[in-house]
Write a protein that holds these residues in place. Sequence first.
Motif, PDB file in Angstrom:
ATOM      1  N   ALA A   1       2.802   2.877   2.118  1.00 15.83           N
ATOM      2  CA  ALA A   1       4.172   2.820   2.618  1.00 15.83           C
ATOM      3  C   ALA A   1       5.047   1.994   1.677  1.00 15.83           C
ATOM      4  O   ALA A   1       6.200   2.344   1.408  1.00 15.83           O
ATOM      5  CB  ALA A   1       4.184   2.227   4.026  1.00 15.83           C
TER       6      ALA A   1
ATOM      7  N   GLU B   1      -3.260  -8.837   0.178  1.00  9.33           N
ATOM      8  CA  GLU B   1      -4.402  -8.518  -0.685  1.00  9.33           C
ATOM      9  C   GLU B   1      -4.017  -8.831  -2.124  1.00  9.33           C
ATOM     10  O   GLU B   1      -2.873  -8.644  -2.523  1.00  9.33           O
ATOM     11  CB  GLU B   1      -4.775  -7.043  -0.539  1.00  9.33           C
ATOM     12  CG  GLU B   1      -5.368  -6.733   0.822  1.00  9.33           C
ATOM     13  CD  GLU B   1      -5.856  -5.296   0.916  1.00  9.33           C
ATOM     14  OE1 GLU B   1      -6.938  -5.014   0.380  1.00  9.33           O
ATOM     15  OE2 GLU B   1      -5.128  -4.468   1.491  1.00  9.33           O
TER      16      GLU B   1
ATOM     17  N   ASP C   1       1.282   2.623   8.727  1.00  8.43           N
ATOM     18  CA  ASP C   1       0.343   2.524   9.842  1.00  8.43           C
ATOM     19  C   ASP C   1       0.762   1.531  10.915  1.00  8.43           C
ATOM     20  O   ASP C   1       0.249   1.568  12.026  1.00  8.43           O
ATOM     21  CB  ASP C   1      -1.044   2.092   9.321  1.00  8.43           C
ATOM     22  CG  ASP C   1      -1.772   3.220   8.623  1.00  8.43           C
ATOM     23  OD1 ASP C   1      -1.131   4.264   8.371  1.00  8.43           O
ATOM     24  OD2 ASP C   1      -2.971   3.063   8.326  1.00  8.43           O
TER      25      ASP C   1
ATOM     26  N   ARG D   1      -6.433   3.016  -0.393  1.00 10.83           N
ATOM     27  CA  ARG D   1      -7.367   2.554   0.624  1.00 10.83           C
ATOM     28  C   ARG D   1      -8.479   3.570   0.893  1.00 10.83           C
ATOM     29  O   ARG D   1      -9.652   3.205   0.970  1.00 10.83           O
ATOM     30  CB  ARG D   1      -6.590   2.217   1.903  1.00 10.83           C
ATOM     31  CG  ARG D   1      -7.348   1.382   2.905  1.00 10.83           C
ATOM     32  CD  ARG D   1      -6.428   0.794   3.963  1.00 10.83           C
ATOM     33  NE  ARG D   1      -5.333   0.023   3.412  1.00 10.83           N
ATOM     34  CZ  ARG D   1      -5.452  -1.199   2.906  1.00 10.83           C
ATOM     35  NH1 ARG D   1      -6.618  -1.787   2.871  1.00 10.83           N
ATOM     36  NH2 ARG D   1      -4.396  -1.819   2.425  1.00 10.83           N
TER      37      ARG D   1
ATOM     38  N   LEU E   1      -2.251   8.392   5.421  1.00  9.63           N
ATOM     39  CA  LEU E   1      -1.586   8.012   4.190  1.00  9.63           C
ATOM     40  C   LEU E   1      -0.338   8.843   3.867  1.00  9.63           C
ATOM     41  O   LEU E   1       0.698   8.273   3.520  1.00  9.63           O
ATOM     42  CB  LEU E   1      -2.594   8.050   3.040  1.00  9.63           C
ATOM     43  CG  LEU E   1      -2.090   7.344   1.796  1.00  9.63           C
ATOM     44  CD1 LEU E   1      -3.195   6.553   1.154  1.00  9.63           C
ATOM     45  CD2 LEU E   1      -1.452   8.304   0.834  1.00  9.63           C
TER      46      LEU E   1
ATOM     47  N   SER F   1       0.843  -1.191   0.000  1.00  9.79           N
ATOM     48  CA  SER F   1       0.000   0.000   0.000  1.00  9.79           C
ATOM     49  C   SER F   1       0.885   1.250   0.000  1.00  9.79           C
ATOM     50  O   SER F   1       1.997   1.223  -0.530  1.00  9.79           O
ATOM     51  CB  SER F   1      -0.942  -0.077   1.199  1.00  9.79           C
ATOM     52  OG  SER F   1      -1.872   0.957   1.170  1.00  9.79           O
TER      53      SER F   1
HETATM   54  C1  LIG Z   1     -11.941   4.064   4.675  1.00 10.43           C
HETATM   55  C2  LIG Z   1     -10.619   4.669   4.917  1.00 10.43           C
HETATM   56  C3  LIG Z   1     -10.455   6.027   4.623  1.00 10.43           C
HETATM   57  C4  LIG Z   1      -9.237   6.618   4.840  1.00 10.43           C
HETATM   58  N1  LIG Z   1      -9.113   7.929   4.531  1.00 10.43           N
HETATM   59  C5  LIG Z   1      -7.938   8.506   4.710  1.00 10.43           C
HETATM   60  C6  LIG Z   1      -7.754   9.855   4.343  1.00 10.43           C
HETATM   61  O1  LIG Z   1      -8.676  10.533   3.862  1.00 10.43           O
HETATM   62  N2  LIG Z   1      -6.567  10.431   4.532  1.00 10.43           N
HETATM   63  C7  LIG Z   1      -5.518   9.740   5.064  1.00 10.43           C
HETATM   64  O2  LIG Z   1      -4.430  10.294   5.209  1.00 10.43           O
HETATM   65  N3  LIG Z   1      -5.643   8.447   5.394  1.00 10.43           N
HETATM   66  C8  LIG Z   1      -6.816   7.811   5.243  1.00 10.43           C
HETATM   67  N4  LIG Z   1      -6.943   6.500   5.591  1.00 10.43           N
HETATM   68  C9  LIG Z   1      -5.795   5.815   6.162  1.00 10.43           C
HETATM   69  C10 LIG Z   1      -4.877   5.317   5.081  1.00 10.43           C
HETATM   70  O3  LIG Z   1      -5.579   4.473   4.238  1.00 10.43           O
HETATM   71  C11 LIG Z   1      -3.705   4.604   5.687  1.00 10.43           C
HETATM   72  O4  LIG Z   1      -2.991   5.503   6.477  1.00 10.43           O
HETATM   73  C12 LIG Z   1      -2.761   4.067   4.640  1.00 10.43           C
HETATM   74  O5  LIG Z   1      -3.396   3.171   3.811  1.00 10.43           O
HETATM   75  C13 LIG Z   1      -1.594   3.370   5.345  1.00 10.43           C
HETATM   76  O6  LIG Z   1      -0.790   2.769   4.429  1.00 10.43           O
HETATM   77  P1  LIG Z   1       0.173   1.565   4.836  1.00 10.43           P
HETATM   78  O7  LIG Z   1       0.954   1.250   3.621  1.00 10.43           O
HETATM   79  O8  LIG Z   1       0.908   1.907   6.037  1.00 10.43           O
HETATM   80  O9  LIG Z   1      -0.786   0.404   5.263  1.00 10.43           O
HETATM   81  P2  LIG Z   1      -2.058  -0.242   4.637  1.00 10.43           P
HETATM   82  O10 LIG Z   1      -2.699   0.617   3.645  1.00 10.43           O
HETATM   83  O11 LIG Z   1      -2.891  -0.680   5.769  1.00 10.43           O
HETATM   84  O12 LIG Z   1      -1.485  -1.470   3.858  1.00 10.43           O
HETATM   85  C14 LIG Z   1      -0.915  -2.557   4.461  1.00 10.43           C
HETATM   86  C15 LIG Z   1      -0.948  -3.714   3.491  1.00 10.43           C
HETATM   87  O13 LIG Z   1      -0.148  -4.752   3.962  1.00 10.43           O
HETATM   88  C16 LIG Z   1      -0.797  -5.971   3.808  1.00 10.43           C
HETATM   89  N5  LIG Z   1      -0.311  -6.913   4.813  1.00 10.43           N
HETATM   90  C17 LIG Z   1      -0.470  -6.815   6.138  1.00 10.43           C
HETATM   91  N6  LIG Z   1       0.141  -7.864   6.725  1.00 10.43           N
HETATM   92  C18 LIG Z   1       0.686  -8.620   5.765  1.00 10.43           C
HETATM   93  C19 LIG Z   1       1.426  -9.818   5.743  1.00 10.43           C
HETATM   94  N7  LIG Z   1       1.736 -10.449   6.849  1.00 10.43           N
HETATM   95  N8  LIG Z   1       1.832 -10.304   4.568  1.00 10.43           N
HETATM   96  C20 LIG Z   1       1.538  -9.652   3.430  1.00 10.43           C
HETATM   97  N9  LIG Z   1       0.827  -8.538   3.387  1.00 10.43           N
HETATM   98  C21 LIG Z   1       0.406  -8.022   4.553  1.00 10.43           C
HETATM   99  C22 LIG Z   1      -2.247  -5.634   3.977  1.00 10.43           C
HETATM  100  O14 LIG Z   1      -3.060  -6.586   3.347  1.00 10.43           O
HETATM  101  C23 LIG Z   1      -2.330  -4.293   3.290  1.00 10.43           C
HETATM  102  O15 LIG Z   1      -2.573  -4.443   1.934  1.00 10.43           O
HETATM  103  C24 LIG Z   1      -8.155   5.885   5.370  1.00 10.43           C
HETATM  104  C25 LIG Z   1      -8.330   4.525   5.656  1.00 10.43           C
HETATM  105  C26 LIG Z   1      -9.538   3.925   5.427  1.00 10.43           C
HETATM  106  C27 LIG Z   1      -9.686   2.487   5.725  1.00 10.43           C
END
Ligand SMILES: Cc1cc2nc3c(=O)[nH]c(=O)nc-3n(C[C@H](O)[C@H](O)[C@H](O)COP(=O)(O)OP(=O)(O)OC[C@H]3O[C@@H](n4cnc5c(N)ncnc54)[C@H](O)[C@@H]3O)c2cc1C
Lengths: 139, 501, 410
Positions: C11, C34, C270, C41, C288, C9
């Motif tokens: 990050a 996923e 996150d 997201r 995000l 995602s």
């Molecule tokens: C409905 C909704 C609305 C949002 N709106 C906003 C917004 O308006 N503004 C904002 O700044 N933020 C928003 N967010 C938050 C934002 O989506 C997150 O901060 C962002 O997606 C974080 O990114 P990430 O890469 O850290 O983690 P994530 O997006 O959570 O991605 C982590 C990924 O890792 C995968 N994963 C986890 N564990 C494993 C494993 N063991 N093996 C393989 N894969 C794994 C998961 O399946 C997922 O695909 C929102 C979130 C949601 C749910």
Amino acid sequence: MNEEWCLGCHLCEYFCAFVNSGEKYMPKAFALNRQNVPNITVEEGDRINFAVNCRQCDEPLCKKGCITGAISVKDGVVTIDTEKCVGCFTCILSCPYGAVVPNKEGKAAKKCELCISNGGIPACVTNCPNRAIVLEEVY
Amino acid sequence: MPINYIYPEYEIIRDKNKCIKCKVCVRQCSNEAHTYDEELDCLYEHNERCVNCHRCVALCPTRALKIVKTDHTFRENYNFTGELINEIYRQAESGGVLLSSMGNPKPFPVYWDKLLINASQVTNPSIDPLREPMETKVFLGKKVSKVEFDENGEVITKGYPNLELSMPILFSAMSYGSISKNAHEALARAAQELGIYYNTGEGGLHKDFYKYGKNTIVQVASGRFGVHKGYLEAGAAIEIKMGQGAKPGIGGHLPGEKIGEDISATRMIPQGTDAISPAPHHDIYSIEDLRQLVYSLKEATNYEKPVIVKIAAVHNVAAIASGIARSGADIIAIDGFRGGTGAAPTRIRDNVGIPIELALAAVDQRLREEGIRNEVSIVIAGSIRNSADIVKAVALGADAVYIGTAALLAIGCHLCRDCQSGKCNWGIATQREDLVKRLNPDIAYKRLVNLLTAWNHEIMEMMGGMGINSIEALRGNRLMLRGVGLNEKELEIFGIKHAGE
Amino acid sequence: MKYVIIGNSAAAVGAIEGIRQVDKDGGIVVISKEKYHTYSRPLISYLIQGKVTEDKMYYRPLSFYEENNCKVMLGEEAVRIIPDKKEVELKGGKSVKYDKLLVATGSKPFIVPTEGLDGVENKFTFMSYDDAKSLEASITPDTRVLIVGAGLIGLKCAEGLNKKVKSITVVDLADRVLSSILDEKGSEIMKKHLENAGIEIILSDSVKAYEKNMATLNSGRKVPFDILVIAIGVRPNVELVKEAGGKVNRGIVTDEFQMTSIKDVYAAGDCTESLDISCNEQKILALLPNAYMQGEVAGKNMAGDKVKYEKAIPMNAIGFFGLHIITAGSYRGESYEFIGENSYKRLFINDNRLVGYIMIGEINRAGIYTSLIKDKVDLSTIDMGLLLQKPNLMMFPKDVRKQKLGVGHR
Ligand SMILES: Cc1cc2nc3c(=O)[nH]c(=O)nc-3n(C[C@H](O)[C@H](O)[C@H](O)COP(=O)(O)OP(=O)(O)OC[C@H]3O[C@@H](n4cnc5c(N)ncnc54)[C@H](O)[C@@H]3O)c2cc1C
């Protein structure tokens, strides 16, 4: 942008709004209160004025923060894909210059893209009567 | 309220269809001739405030504006024209002297337009300046009459200090105070790039501009503003201002409100005080007195710089010039009655002095007759409008010309002749910070360079046409001129024949 | 050099782009639970709303992995990190070797065990593409929706479902909506706005028990529903690092180079904690922009660069039914409040620095305030009158303005 020479005449705003309105004739672009939003903002102060538009940052915070991936850098120009933009305005939250603005419907963000789609030379640059706005490539 | 007798001279016409209410006119008019009404979302014109300077017209993005002369008239009267009637009303109300600016606008003859230039045909073929060498360089100052050599054939005669110009043009004296700092910067930078000179005028030299000293003529006028050793040493030449074509016989007056911090420092007078240049120099009542000043200035600068004496063209200009040549001056500058000014009493501007063309012819003739033409160079001023005027001036005997009004036009002046108000919308004749910044020297200097580069080309073209390849060969070459529509007396003074002769 | 990234995602994408700024060649493997191409997201609510179509869900173009020379393993879950062997073990027994590993596992919905919850047939969380798809598939215009949690996710879900279902009720234990990002007044404004849009909001209350299609609240009130969405919060996915012996508090702990306490294992997004510089506290900033920027920094460092991530602050830009909110920083110190006809603004100044702000309705140029917080600008250099008025560059001293506007940039 050199505040030394900015007269606060606001022509940059009007020309910007005009060239980005898609109209060919300037009076039409502003007829019937069409409220075209410019991508450049003139700040007025006590004997000081200057226009602010996108600085085309090397590390654009708007792009990094964009939640949909609508912002990208193309040939050095930070570009918003309005089709992808959902208007969450995280870019407005991020831009330290205040250079990203909501479009007139308020549904998506927009910003200066250096008139690349309007012939290449920014309208604010060509129409600044006092050469306060110039286009310079920075490496 | 008393009856207002004055009807506005100009009318602002706004094409409502084209107007996009961007209000650039409102923001840009320092006279507040345009205003915007928030409540009615409507723009108003205040014709009585309009000076027809065209700032709004030029900046209006949709070209929705034009200014027209009003067709409202007084009852027609050849003798008491509308203008005169207006002036009487104004004076009857104010009790004051009428003031105006820039040069005499009255329909006196413009002799340049009655002189025609020759061209070669068949014999003495013309020269193409693009293919063959052509020299427009001139030296101003006293010339040696004889060159002596030692036994080895080395020159032993010492020359006199001269100014070298790439073309026979200089920017005339316009003081910092009458025009803005940015206007000065534009002139100075253009002079530097072109290899010519600009003139500080009587307001001293701003500290930022000492770096242009090699291309600067520093002026010493009756007020002696800003004159000190460093100032005299900074310039390439020193000009003593005895008179000015727009207002011969009277002094100058820069009102206190224009004397801000910078001008006060440059002029070396307290802030807010009126800067008054007396009509005469109080230490000059004779040619001998003048000689003393010329030599004190030479002494002060180690005899390294030519000294210019500038006078207005008046009735017995030839005799005066002869005296000046004998006072030790290296260059005589003569300013004709159309010369510009930042402010002059209207009656003086319009009625005192003589045309520069006649003055030049008379002075050159007189100095030749007296065998002292080589002692001095002659620079003329007072409405040189184009390159042809310059060619004619040189043929009448001038070494070079000063341009003032034309230079200001090049940087945006629209000749509205309202300099005295200090509200110049083009950032030229003003000290108001917000207006001064409208003149970006980066743009303005380039326009000056463009103008003079173009003129120099034209001068070469005309010289080439006459089969002449150097300014030296054109100077005083009155055979190259013919008159049209001139009477015997005029032809005699010009020392030329009538066209067809 | 072989880079492995767990997660796909924001990050992860940040890391890929970060790595590629430094190292154009090293192989990158992305392990993604996923099964989708990297998507945004936050767009899931726009998807159910119909404002975004499936082809616009993607966070980067479909050519992204190929252009960045990444090998992507979609639908694969990492179950163990073995630092000694520099290996990641996948569900099903396969394993992947790494030189540098990034954990970008994000977060998962938090669910409190509640009486009868297991018996609820149509219950959802709202965190993923799949959540959105299945939610969308199960609604009809007659559906009554109960959303537990009036935070960002719950309300975004409510906005997405509005007009598509018969009714929406949101319940939250807190006494106001969006309590984590707004003050009382801001919450009040948003609550009214949401209610005007037709959403029922019940505050200071929560579900005591479920009984099929009926929720009984603490207050005794009964709320019938067809569909339940649980959005009371998220918890970082820290297990992989924790089990491998890495330091974990609430989120994964990293240094300012985004490295965990395990050598060559980085973490971003996150699932981590960051230092919120507006108040100097370790926080989980589940946002995000933060995820992307941490990822980018991690990527650069994994590829051999040495850059710090040091300007983290909470910040939110979010809109509901056309009313926009931008907030940033922390709300402490002295505050200045401005209430306009359709807008609300509050600035927080602490120790002569802007530390936080809330803007509702009128949000133009908010980023200038954000930069004041992030750069910890000493307000004695700033024109306070202008600062309070609205975001502008005029408030900065002349030399700063000049530098910002690019004079003498060459
Ligand atoms: C409905 C909704 C609305 C949002 N709106 C906003 C917004 O308006 N503004 C904002 O700044 N933020 C928003 N967010 C938050 C934002 O989506 C997150 O901060 C962002 O997606 C974080 O990114 P990430 O890469 O850290 O983690 P994530 O997006 O959570 O991605 C982590 C990924 O890792 C995968 N994963 C986890 N564990 C494993 C494993 N063991 N093996 C393989 N894969 C794994 C998961 O399946 C997922 O695909 C929102 C979130 C949601 C749910």
